[in-house]
Design a protein around this motif. Sequence first.
Motif, mmCIF file in Angstrom:
data_model
loop_
_atom_site.group_PDB
_atom_site.id
_atom_site.type_symbol
_atom_site.label_atom_id
_atom_site.label_comp_id
_atom_site.label_asym_id
_atom_site.label_seq_id
_atom_site.Cartn_x
_atom_site.Cartn_y
_atom_site.Cartn_z
ATOM 1 N N LEU A 9 -28.770 -38.326 -12.211
ATOM 2 C CA LEU A 9 -30.104 -38.613 -11.687
ATOM 3 C C LEU A 9 -30.112 -38.470 -10.172
ATOM 4 C CD1 LEU A 9 -31.935 -41.659 -13.265
ATOM 5 C CD2 LEU A 9 -32.714 -39.300 -13.011
ATOM 6 N N ALA A 10 -29.022 -38.920 -9.560
ATOM 7 C CA ALA A 10 -28.921 -38.899 -8.107
ATOM 8 C C ALA A 10 -29.002 -37.488 -7.521
ATOM 9 C CB ALA A 10 -27.626 -39.580 -7.670
ATOM 10 N N GLY A 12 -31.262 -35.612 -7.971
ATOM 11 C CA GLY A 12 -32.679 -35.322 -7.743
ATOM 12 C C GLY A 12 -33.303 -36.150 -6.649
ATOM 13 N N GLY A 13 -32.497 -36.881 -5.913
ATOM 14 C CA GLY A 13 -33.053 -37.850 -4.971
ATOM 15 C C GLY A 13 -33.508 -37.293 -3.644
ATOM 16 N N GLY A 14 -33.248 -36.036 -3.401
ATOM 17 C CA GLY A 14 -33.650 -35.462 -2.120
ATOM 18 C C GLY A 14 -32.690 -35.810 -1.004
ATOM 19 N N GLY A 15 -31.538 -36.351 -1.346
ATOM 20 C CA GLY A 15 -30.558 -36.723 -0.328
ATOM 21 C C GLY A 15 -29.372 -35.776 -0.307
ATOM 22 N N LEU A 17 -26.688 -35.551 -2.207
ATOM 23 C CA LEU A 17 -26.268 -34.944 -3.471
ATOM 24 C C LEU A 17 -27.178 -33.784 -3.861
ATOM 25 C CD1 LEU A 17 -25.122 -37.643 -6.038
ATOM 26 C CD2 LEU A 17 -23.803 -35.794 -5.024
ATOM 27 N N VAL A 100 -36.569 -28.387 -13.295
ATOM 28 C CA VAL A 100 -36.571 -29.794 -13.700
ATOM 29 C C VAL A 100 -35.364 -29.951 -14.621
ATOM 30 C CG1 VAL A 100 -37.783 -31.652 -14.903
ATOM 31 C CG2 VAL A 100 -39.076 -30.017 -13.518
ATOM 32 N N THR A 133 -36.009 -28.620 -6.837
ATOM 33 C CA THR A 133 -35.121 -29.182 -7.852
ATOM 34 C C THR A 133 -35.469 -30.638 -8.096
ATOM 35 O OG1 THR A 133 -33.369 -27.732 -7.016
ATOM 36 C CG2 THR A 133 -32.710 -29.483 -8.514
ATOM 37 N N LYS A 134 -35.807 -30.965 -9.316
ATOM 38 C CA LYS A 134 -36.046 -32.355 -9.697
ATOM 39 C C LYS A 134 -35.093 -32.712 -10.833
ATOM 40 C CE LYS A 134 -39.818 -33.416 -7.213
ATOM 41 N NZ LYS A 134 -40.122 -32.144 -6.579
ATOM 42 N N VAL A 135 -34.745 -33.994 -10.927
ATOM 43 C CA VAL A 135 -33.927 -34.456 -12.051
ATOM 44 C C VAL A 135 -34.648 -35.601 -12.742
ATOM 45 C CG1 VAL A 135 -31.706 -35.423 -12.764
ATOM 46 C CG2 VAL A 135 -31.793 -33.804 -10.862
ATOM 47 N N VAL A 136 -34.691 -35.563 -14.064
ATOM 48 C CA VAL A 136 -35.270 -36.674 -14.825
ATOM 49 C C VAL A 136 -34.174 -37.280 -15.701
ATOM 50 C CG1 VAL A 136 -37.616 -35.754 -14.799
ATOM 51 C CG2 VAL A 136 -36.079 -35.119 -16.657
#
Lengths: 342, 342
Positions: A9-10, A12-15, A17, A100, A133-136
């Motif tokens: 999940l991390a 996808g946090g925009g940080g 990673l 996604v 890039t998104k993570v769900v």
Amino acid sequence: MSDDDHILLAHGGGGQLTAELIRQVILPALGPACRQEPTRLTDSAQVGLAGGPVVFTTDSYVVKPLEFPGGDIGKLAVCGTINDLAVAGAQPRAISLALVLEEGLEIELLRRVLVSAGRAAHDAGVTIATGDTKVVERGAADGMVINTAGVGTLLKGAEVGFDRIAPGDRIIITGPLGEHGMAVMSRREGLGISADLASDCAAIHELSAALVGELGPAVHFMRDPTRGGLAATLAELADAAGCDIEIAETAIPVNPTAQAVAEMLGLDLLAAANEGKLLAVIAPEAAERAVSVLAAFPLARRAAVIGQVTRRSDYPLVEMLTRAAGRRVVQMPYGEELPRIC
Amino acid sequence: MSDDDHILLAHGGGGQLTAELIRQVILPALGPACRQEPTRLTDSAQVGLAGGPVVFTTDSYVVKPLEFPGGDIGKLAVCGTINDLAVAGAQPRAISLALVLEEGLEIELLRRVLVSAGRAAHDAGVTIATGDTKVVERGAADGMVINTAGVGTLLKGAEVGFDRIAPGDRIIITGPLGEHGMAVMSRREGLGISADLASDCAAIHELSAALVGELGPAVHFMRDPTRGGLAATLAELADAAGCDIEIAETAIPVNPTAQAVAEMLGLDLLAAANEGKLLAVIAPEAAERAVSVLAAFPLARRAAVIGQVTRRSDYPLVEMLTRAAGRRVVQMPYGEELPRIC
């Protein structure tokens, strides 16, 4: 299962990673199609589109399984968007790629899909200009969803549109129907005939550009018959143009393996998805020439006139002269014969 | 639950049901932002982008819940893509809207989200030019995923980029931080303080256009601090420009409710998402003017200089002078502090 090999999940946090995933996995996998410097990413990109109107398109891809004989979701997404631009009479120039990802997705699978997407774009001379890039979390997506949008510039001489379709026009298809739909279904159903049947997934912009280049305004309309297949495309076309259409079953190129799979699964090849075929509506006097222009390309070597626009009509109908010399109405498929096919 | 009120897998088949969903629900809900004739749909659209370079962007939205105080996934998607174009120095012109819907989704919810998306686009003078609709089976998506891509034309006088950032430049933010992140989290966690706190979700293209119009090349860089918040944006900016940055905690506008929610949840407002804020990096001599240009807009009435670029550095660092006159390093968030925030 190591954490390093799977999407968290991390990611996808925009940080940090997210940045690592993009720099270490996504951009290297996409390769030369992606001209961004590997260490510098922005949310948008300038694309050179000097001169002429711009064509803009988008598609999300939810195909299941993610990899199938003849392609995968990455190649499918890139080719699908290139093809939507191509049939609008445009030269594809740049595409976006938005991922996604589901938590737990194997990074190796992601890499394979992106290598395939990057190669498809590069081979077609199209830049992957921007992305997201998104993570769900686990269970909130099925492995991955890809969206590609695309921009292109209208080809000189391209004058395609529903309003240009007229009685007498010939309908041309560039090869056998339903290979994508049947390849995906046979893999999904575990039919074990993968060796004989592959998706036709391919970029068809060279076909459309050659047609427009050689025949100009004699090319009245183009479409790639994807979801809903030839049946949906012709029904929409008849409805939009306000014309009846007649096609001949014996004129339609057939892949015997796709035909066999369709019969086994009780499906109609006419309604099955294609991902590398061009349907063109051509002025009658230019039809023969169109077939020979197309047949010069390996992708379209079985190009054929399969029917024609017959007359104006208030209740437009698509009819097929069957092999047995009968007539069958080709209907717009109602709903989802083949779910998650693209 | 009636079938008529919910999304069916068959709505995604590309056939008659798909066409009905688009004609009866999607296009009417989107309203005047969507210039397609209601009965005629193509996979792509021509957009007029005469003159100047074209800017292209994409984003997928997976926010949870789909509706939150101050907005919903539809408004968020439209504003987010408008904002990505805006901070690139572009005038947003057209966007695409691609839906991935989960089987069983309430059509009424879909309609609300689309009305909101259409209104946001229309208010911003942006056309929804093209779209796509896919449906996946129950459990394969979380209600819906929206992707919006966008195209715009570079504003006259816009010269923004990491390479234009220089020591001495002032950092301006247009209002209090973290309202979007905290509004979504408070709704998700059921904190029941919705009345006091709403997402800042808004289109900021008028702010960026006014800055560029008034100050031209004195605007060195712009960004909307979304996922990862101000912390991620400044860390990326320092790294990309090869410069240290210093900000003052006392200069940063604060929303006391957002602050309270952040403390309650143990989160850092600096790393929380904003969806209607502009961060601008401005030449020192133009900074005061920039603040007054921005503050004329209701959206940016609390605009303030919060810090500056201090010096070139091989190991770029963002530091914050704290309220207690200490110094704290502002780091790129590592992973996912706030999952599914946009």
